[in-house]
Design an enzyme around this catalytic site. Structure first.
Site, PDB file in Angstrom:
ATOM      1  N   ARG A  98       0.839  -1.299  -0.045  1.00 23.67           N
ATOM      2  CA  ARG A  98       0.289   0.098   0.007  1.00 23.67           C
ATOM      3  C   ARG A  98       0.965   1.307  -0.035  1.00 23.67           C
ATOM      4  O   ARG A  98       0.573   2.268  -0.788  1.00 23.67           O
ATOM      5  CB  ARG A  98      -0.955   0.138   1.365  1.00 23.67           C
ATOM      6  CG  ARG A  98      -1.960   1.185   1.286  1.00 23.67           C
ATOM      7  CD  ARG A  98      -3.202   1.091   2.091  1.00 23.67           C
ATOM      8  NE  ARG A  98      -3.863   2.168   2.040  1.00 23.67           N
ATOM      9  CZ  ARG A  98      -4.184   2.821   3.231  1.00 23.67           C
ATOM     10  NH1 ARG A  98      -3.718   2.522   4.431  1.00 23.67           N
ATOM     11  NH2 ARG A  98      -5.129   3.924   3.306  1.00 23.67           N
ATOM     12  N   HIS A 116       0.709   4.341  -2.681  1.00 22.12           N
ATOM     13  CA  HIS A 116       0.385   5.728  -2.265  1.00 22.12           C
ATOM     14  C   HIS A 116       1.597   6.466  -2.595  1.00 22.12           C
ATOM     15  O   HIS A 116       1.401   7.765  -3.135  1.00 22.12           O
ATOM     16  CB  HIS A 116       0.417   5.902  -0.788  1.00 22.12           C
ATOM     17  CG  HIS A 116      -0.980   5.689  -0.468  1.00 22.12           C
ATOM     18  ND1 HIS A 116      -1.665   6.200   0.895  1.00 22.12           N
ATOM     19  CD2 HIS A 116      -2.120   4.682  -0.569  1.00 22.12           C
ATOM     20  CE1 HIS A 116      -2.931   5.667   1.096  1.00 22.12           C
ATOM     21  NE2 HIS A 116      -2.943   4.840   0.054  1.00 22.12           N
ATOM     22  N   VAL A 156       1.151   9.976  -5.930  1.00 21.90           N
ATOM     23  CA  VAL A 156       1.396  11.285  -5.354  1.00 21.90           C
ATOM     24  C   VAL A 156       2.629  11.616  -5.933  1.00 21.90           C
ATOM     25  O   VAL A 156       3.644  11.198  -5.379  1.00 21.90           O
ATOM     26  CB  VAL A 156       1.144  11.476  -3.816  1.00 21.90           C
ATOM     27  CG1 VAL A 156       1.284  12.734  -3.593  1.00 21.90           C
ATOM     28  CG2 VAL A 156       0.009  10.845  -3.406  1.00 21.90           C
ATOM     29  N   GLU A 163       2.873  14.040   2.935  1.00 23.02           N
ATOM     30  CA  GLU A 163       1.970  13.035   2.831  1.00 23.02           C
ATOM     31  C   GLU A 163       1.697  12.117   3.722  1.00 23.02           C
ATOM     32  O   GLU A 163       0.277  11.909   3.850  1.00 23.02           O
ATOM     33  CB  GLU A 163       2.514  12.021   1.484  1.00 23.02           C
ATOM     34  CG  GLU A 163       2.556  12.970   0.182  1.00 23.02           C
ATOM     35  CD  GLU A 163       3.344  11.968  -0.984  1.00 23.02           C
ATOM     36  OE1 GLU A 163       3.241  10.712  -1.027  1.00 23.02           O
ATOM     37  OE2 GLU A 163       4.030  12.794  -1.703  1.00 23.02           O
ATOM     38  N   ASN A 181      -3.583   8.639   5.304  1.00 22.33           N
ATOM     39  CA  ASN A 181      -2.391   7.991   5.765  1.00 22.33           C
ATOM     40  C   ASN A 181      -2.888   6.397   6.626  1.00 22.33           C
ATOM     41  O   ASN A 181      -2.093   5.641   6.698  1.00 22.33           O
ATOM     42  CB  ASN A 181      -1.470   8.705   6.689  1.00 22.33           C
ATOM     43  CG  ASN A 181      -2.071   8.872   8.053  1.00 22.33           C
ATOM     44  OD1 ASN A 181      -3.073   8.406   8.364  1.00 22.33           O
ATOM     45  ND2 ASN A 181      -1.743   9.775   9.112  1.00 22.33           N
ATOM     46  N   HIS A 214      -6.154  -5.977  -2.925  1.00 22.21           N
ATOM     47  CA  HIS A 214      -7.016  -5.752  -1.402  1.00 22.21           C
ATOM     48  C   HIS A 214      -7.594  -7.407  -1.029  1.00 22.21           C
ATOM     49  O   HIS A 214      -8.143  -7.667  -0.147  1.00 22.21           O
ATOM     50  CB  HIS A 214      -8.312  -5.171  -1.382  1.00 22.21           C
ATOM     51  CG  HIS A 214      -8.140  -3.693  -1.650  1.00 22.21           C
ATOM     52  ND1 HIS A 214      -9.137  -2.754  -1.902  1.00 22.21           N
ATOM     53  CD2 HIS A 214      -7.046  -2.896  -1.367  1.00 22.21           C
ATOM     54  CE1 HIS A 214      -8.666  -1.628  -1.690  1.00 22.21           C
ATOM     55  NE2 HIS A 214      -7.308  -1.559  -1.638  1.00 22.21           N
ATOM     56  N   ASP A 251     -10.080  -9.353   2.939  1.00 23.81           N
ATOM     57  CA  ASP A 251     -10.258 -10.717   2.203  1.00 23.81           C
ATOM     58  C   ASP A 251     -10.545 -11.706   3.498  1.00 23.81           C
ATOM     59  O   ASP A 251      -9.614 -12.420   3.850  1.00 23.81           O
ATOM     60  CB  ASP A 251      -8.953 -11.137   1.350  1.00 23.81           C
ATOM     61  CG  ASP A 251      -9.196 -12.291   0.589  1.00 23.81           C
ATOM     62  OD1 ASP A 251     -10.181 -12.926   0.694  1.00 23.81           O
ATOM     63  OD2 ASP A 251      -8.148 -12.824  -0.030  1.00 23.81           O
TER      64      ASP A 251
HETATM   65  C1  HEM Z   1      -8.713   1.310  -6.492  1.00 21.14           C
HETATM   66  C2  HEM Z   1      -8.468   2.440  -5.605  1.00 21.14           C
HETATM   67  C3  HEM Z   1      -8.247   2.178  -4.263  1.00 21.14           C
HETATM   68  C4  HEM Z   1      -8.867   2.394  -3.119  1.00 21.14           C
HETATM   69  C5  HEM Z   1     -10.268   3.502  -3.090  1.00 21.14           C
HETATM   70  C6  HEM Z   1      -8.180   2.083  -1.958  1.00 21.14           C
HETATM   71  C7  HEM Z   1      -8.391   2.232  -0.656  1.00 21.14           C
HETATM   72  C8  HEM Z   1      -8.078   1.631   0.456  1.00 21.14           C
HETATM   73  C9  HEM Z   1      -8.505   1.887   1.707  1.00 21.14           C
HETATM   74  C10 HEM Z   1      -9.710   2.822   2.194  1.00 21.14           C
HETATM   75  C11 HEM Z   1      -7.565   1.028   2.464  1.00 21.14           C
HETATM   76  C12 HEM Z   1      -8.130   0.896   4.074  1.00 21.14           C
HETATM   77  C13 HEM Z   1      -7.170   1.737   4.909  1.00 21.14           C
HETATM   78  C14 HEM Z   1      -7.095   1.635   6.252  1.00 21.14           C
HETATM   79  O1  HEM Z   1      -8.409   1.363   6.761  1.00 21.14           O
HETATM   80  O2  HEM Z   1      -6.108   1.446   7.086  1.00 21.14           O
HETATM   81  C15 HEM Z   1      -7.056   0.235   1.737  1.00 21.14           C
HETATM   82  C16 HEM Z   1      -6.070  -0.696   2.067  1.00 21.14           C
HETATM   83  C17 HEM Z   1      -5.005  -1.442   1.223  1.00 21.14           C
HETATM   84  N1  HEM Z   1      -4.934  -1.051   0.058  1.00 21.14           N
HETATM   85 FE1  HEM Z   1      -6.034   0.110  -1.088  1.00 21.14          FE
HETATM   86  N2  HEM Z   1      -7.266   1.325  -2.308  1.00 21.14           N
HETATM   87  C18 HEM Z   1      -7.182   1.081  -3.530  1.00 21.14           C
HETATM   88  C19 HEM Z   1      -6.156   0.770  -4.623  1.00 21.14           C
HETATM   89  C20 HEM Z   1      -5.080   0.147  -4.044  1.00 21.14           C
HETATM   90  C21 HEM Z   1      -3.871  -0.366  -4.844  1.00 21.14           C
HETATM   91  C22 HEM Z   1      -3.817   0.032  -6.309  1.00 21.14           C
HETATM   92  C23 HEM Z   1      -3.015  -1.134  -3.887  1.00 21.14           C
HETATM   93  C24 HEM Z   1      -1.910  -1.537  -4.332  1.00 21.14           C
HETATM   94  C25 HEM Z   1      -1.365  -2.113  -5.591  1.00 21.14           C
HETATM   95  C26 HEM Z   1      -3.875  -1.186  -2.721  1.00 21.14           C
HETATM   96  C27 HEM Z   1      -3.093  -1.706  -1.574  1.00 21.14           C
HETATM   97  C28 HEM Z   1      -3.798  -1.752  -0.561  1.00 21.14           C
HETATM   98  C29 HEM Z   1      -3.423  -2.677   0.576  1.00 21.14           C
HETATM   99  C30 HEM Z   1      -2.237  -3.890   0.651  1.00 21.14           C
HETATM  100  C31 HEM Z   1      -4.152  -2.471   1.813  1.00 21.14           C
HETATM  101  C32 HEM Z   1      -4.143  -2.996   3.187  1.00 21.14           C
HETATM  102  C33 HEM Z   1      -3.375  -2.105   4.087  1.00 21.14           C
HETATM  103  C34 HEM Z   1      -2.932  -2.694   5.473  1.00 21.14           C
HETATM  104  O3  HEM Z   1      -3.386  -3.877   5.702  1.00 21.14           O
HETATM  105  O4  HEM Z   1      -2.632  -1.655   6.328  1.00 21.14           O
HETATM  106  N3  HEM Z   1      -4.890  -0.470  -2.738  1.00 21.14           N
HETATM  107  N4  HEM Z   1      -7.136   0.786   0.425  1.00 21.14           N
HETATM  108  C1  LIG Z   2      -1.520  10.173  10.111  1.00 26.45           C
HETATM  109  O1  LIG Z   2      -2.130  11.651  10.214  1.00 26.45           O
HETATM  110  C2  LIG Z   2      -2.324  12.127  11.577  1.00 26.45           C
HETATM  111  C3  LIG Z   2      -3.073  13.498  11.368  1.00 26.45           C
HETATM  112  O2  LIG Z   2      -4.087  13.404  10.361  1.00 26.45           O
HETATM  113  C4  LIG Z   2      -1.162  12.155  12.098  1.00 26.45           C
HETATM  114  O3  LIG Z   2      -1.521  12.680  13.694  1.00 26.45           O
HETATM  115  C5  LIG Z   2      -0.618  10.680  12.347  1.00 26.45           C
HETATM  116  O4  LIG Z   2       0.588  10.801  12.993  1.00 26.45           O
HETATM  117  C6  LIG Z   2      -0.467  10.189  10.833  1.00 26.45           C
HETATM  118  N1  LIG Z   2       0.128   8.935  10.895  1.00 26.45           N
HETATM  119  C7  LIG Z   2       1.461   8.379  10.395  1.00 26.45           C
HETATM  120  C8  LIG Z   2       1.575   6.897  10.439  1.00 26.45           C
HETATM  121  O5  LIG Z   2       2.061   9.177   9.982  1.00 26.45           O
END
Ligand code: HEM
Ligand SMILES: *[C@@H]1O[C@H](CO)[C@@H](O)[C@H](O)[C@H]1NC(C)=O
Ligand SMILES: *[C@@H]1O[C@H](CO)[C@@H](O)[C@H](O)[C@H]1NC(C)=O
Ligand SMILES: *[C@@H]1O[C@H](CO)[C@@H](O)[C@H](O)[C@H]1NC(C)=O
Ligand SMILES: *[C@@H]1O[C@H](CO)[C@@H](O)[C@H](O)[C@H]1NC(C)=O
Ligand SMILES: *[C@@H]1O[C@H](CO)[C@@H](O)[C@H](O)[C@H]1NC(C)=O
Ligand SMILES: *[C@@H]1O[C@H](CO)[C@@H](O)[C@H](O)[C@H]1NC(C)=O
Ligand SMILES: *[C@@H]1O[C@H](CO)[C@@H](O)[C@H](O)[C@H]1NC(C)=O
Ligand SMILES: *[C@@H]1O[C@H](CO)[C@@H](O)[C@H](O)[C@H]1NC(C)=O
Ligand SMILES: *[C@@H]1O[C@H](CO)[C@@H](O)[C@H](O)[C@H]1NC(C)=O
Ligand SMILES: *[C@@H]1O[C@H](CO)[C@@H](O)[C@H](O)[C@H]1NC(C)=O
Length: 328
Positions: A66, A70, A74, A92, A98, A197, A249
């Site tokens: 992820r 990101h 950006v 960022e 984040n 995901h 998943d």
């Molecule tokens: C298509 C648009 C995408 C959206 C709207 C999206 C949105 C999100 C969101 C909201 C989360 C959860 C974050 C959280 O609650 O901590 C997430 C997790 C994640 N995303 Fe996406 N994502 C997208 C595309 C991608 C892409 C392209 C990748 C990598 C190639 C990716 C990899 C991941 C991974 C691995 C996680 C899990 C992170 C963790 O376990 O901490 N995502 N994503």
């Molecule tokens: C995520 O952003 C918040 C403020 O929006 C900040 O307090 C926090 O430290 C940030 N987390 C990381 C992992 O950088």
């Protein structure tokens, strides 16, 4: 007369070839094993440290994958996601999306080792691209896709830009396509990369509107599997819970596989942005394709290569950061 025309031709050709050579040597684009001569052990060092860390922490592949996504969305894949905020600048990593970005310490450990072995040679952007690949690959004991190298590190990181460029989990199909198109990624890339995901977790508040108040009438999202919604309600008790996480998943969130796509078909995509992939015929055809054994891994590798090339800095642009958290 004839002779001087030939001379002119030979000189022009030589000049042309020289210019091509200069362009290639200055790294006009990414290539295979960019550090072959400048730091031959670089890719091995990244893999060794990444695998060591993943062996004791199975949540890291999701974090690093992820983080690379990101980074690339950006300002291109320039390690801007790794920069710390300063007195004057909110970076960022401190933007709201984040949420759960983690694994910075892994990148720092790799960078420290590389600075000892070959100081000033290997960019943080390449380290992140390689570590994302290697972390996911650990369970397979072999690299799952090719990572071209030669990226250089940027000097700018802005929370505002992160907010503007990272797609939101409430995006619909139209806005998702727009977001990916703005990075020169296709419909195919959107669907395939969403398969990331298959690992990792999401915070309740990012989808609990689908469980409790979808249209403001205390209802749930009709496109969410009702059995799955009941299960999610046992995990996420309120609309505002921003601390609890659930597997994206279910029961397979530490395994990189194509379950994401079969779950999607059962209406078990966690976010609206996941479910949105079924609202377009072209996209849902690609979802079907990814369920066919073997397809997903090949396609994912190719789309990651395209994602890993977004807006890269090469040649003499940017810098090779000494410490991934600060500009030189
Ligand atoms: C298509 C648009 C995408 C959206 C709207 C999206 C949105 C999100 C969101 C909201 C989360 C959860 C974050 C959280 O609650 O901590 C997430 C997790 C994640 N995303 Fe996406 N994502 C997208 C595309 C991608 C892409 C392209 C990748 C990598 C190639 C990716 C990899 C991941 C991974 C691995 C996680 C899990 C992170 C963790 O376990 O901490 N995502 N994503
Ligand atoms: C995520 O952003 C918040 C403020 O929006 C900040 O307090 C926090 O430290 C940030 N987390 C990381 C992992 O950088
Ligand atoms: C912050 O901005 C001020 C004025 O623009 C400048 O003098 C200072 O060096 C900057 N500090 C940092 C840490 O960038
Ligand atoms: C695994 O890594 C994640 C992300 O850096 C961290 O939040 C978590 O505490 C680590 N878990 C263990 C058991 O070290
Ligand atoms: C998608 O979302 C955008 C922005 O919120 C909105 O303008 C558009 O109407 C939505 N499209 C569909 C088909 O719902
Ligand atoms: C997308 O492609 C166009 C045309 O080749 C190029 O100008 C633009 O910089 C690319 N955008 C990104 C984010 O790579
Ligand atoms: C559900 O949404 C409506 C309309 O936005 C709002 O008035 C109501 O307070 C929300 N319910 C809850 C439990 O948040
Ligand atoms: C979570 O919600 C609480 C209460 O609304 C808020 O104070 C906190 O900043 C939020 N945390 C994050 C990471 O958004
Ligand atoms: C996960 O597995 C457990 C035990 O096999 C099962 O009870 C549960 O329903 C599964 N969860 C989901 C969301 O499929
Ligand atoms: C909802 O999930 C269950 C399994 O948990 C499955 O049997 C059912 O077919 C799914 N419903 C839809 C509409 O896909
Ligand atoms: C960046 O910030 C983190 C904590 O947010 C800290 O652990 C790390 O040492 C900082 N890096 C640099 C180079 O200042």
């Amino acid at each position: 007369m004839k002779g001087s025309r030939l001379d002119f031709f030979v000189i022009s050709l030589t000049t042309f070839l020289l210019l091509v050579a200069i362009r290639v040597c200055s790294g006009g684009e990414l290539r295979k094993n960019f550090y072959e001569n400048s730091c031959s052990q670089a890719e091995q060092i990244v893999q060794t440290i990444t695998w060591k860390r993943v062996a004791t922490n199975a949540t890291l592949p999701a974090k690093l994958l992820r983080m690379h996504f990101h980074d690339c969305f950006v300002r291109g894949c320039d390690a801007s996601v790794l920069l710390n905020s300063t007195a004057n600048n909110t970076a960022e990593k401190d933007a709201i999306p984040n949420l759960s970005l983690a694994g910075f310490d892994v990148i720092d450990e790799i960078k420290n080792q590389l600075e000892k072995t070959c100081p000033g040679k290997v960019s943080c952007a390449d380290i992140l691209a390689l570590a994302a690949r290697d972390s996911v690959s650990f369970q397979f004991n072999k690299p799952m896709w090719e990572v071209l190298t030669g990226r250089r590190d940027g000097r700018i990181s802005s929370a505002t830009e992160a907010l503007a460029n990272i797609p939101s989990p409430i995006f619909n199909f139209t806005t998702l396509i727009q977001s990916f198109a703005s990075k020169n990624l296709t419909l195919h890339d959107l669907v395939v990369l969403s398969g990331a995901h298959t690992i990792g977790v999401g915070h309740c508040n990012l989808f609990s509107n689908r469980l409790y108040n979808f249209t403001g009438k205390g209802d749930s999202d009709p496109s969410l599997n009702s059995t799955y919604a009941s299960f999610l309600r046992t995990k996420c008790k309120t609309l505002s819970d921003n601390t609890t996480t659930v597997e994206m998943d279910p029961n397979s969130s530490l395994t990189f596989d194509n379950n994401y796509f079969s779950n999607l078909k059962l209406q078990k995509g966690l976010f609206q942005s996941d479910a949105a992939l079924l609202t377009n015929k072209g996209a849902s055809n690609i979802v079907d394709e990814m369920i066919i054994a073997g397809k997903f891994f090949t396609e994912f590798g190719q789309s990651m290569k395209r994602m890993g090339a977004i807006g890269i800095l090469v040649g003499n642009d940017g810098e090779i950061r000494k410490n991934c958290g600060v500009v030189n």
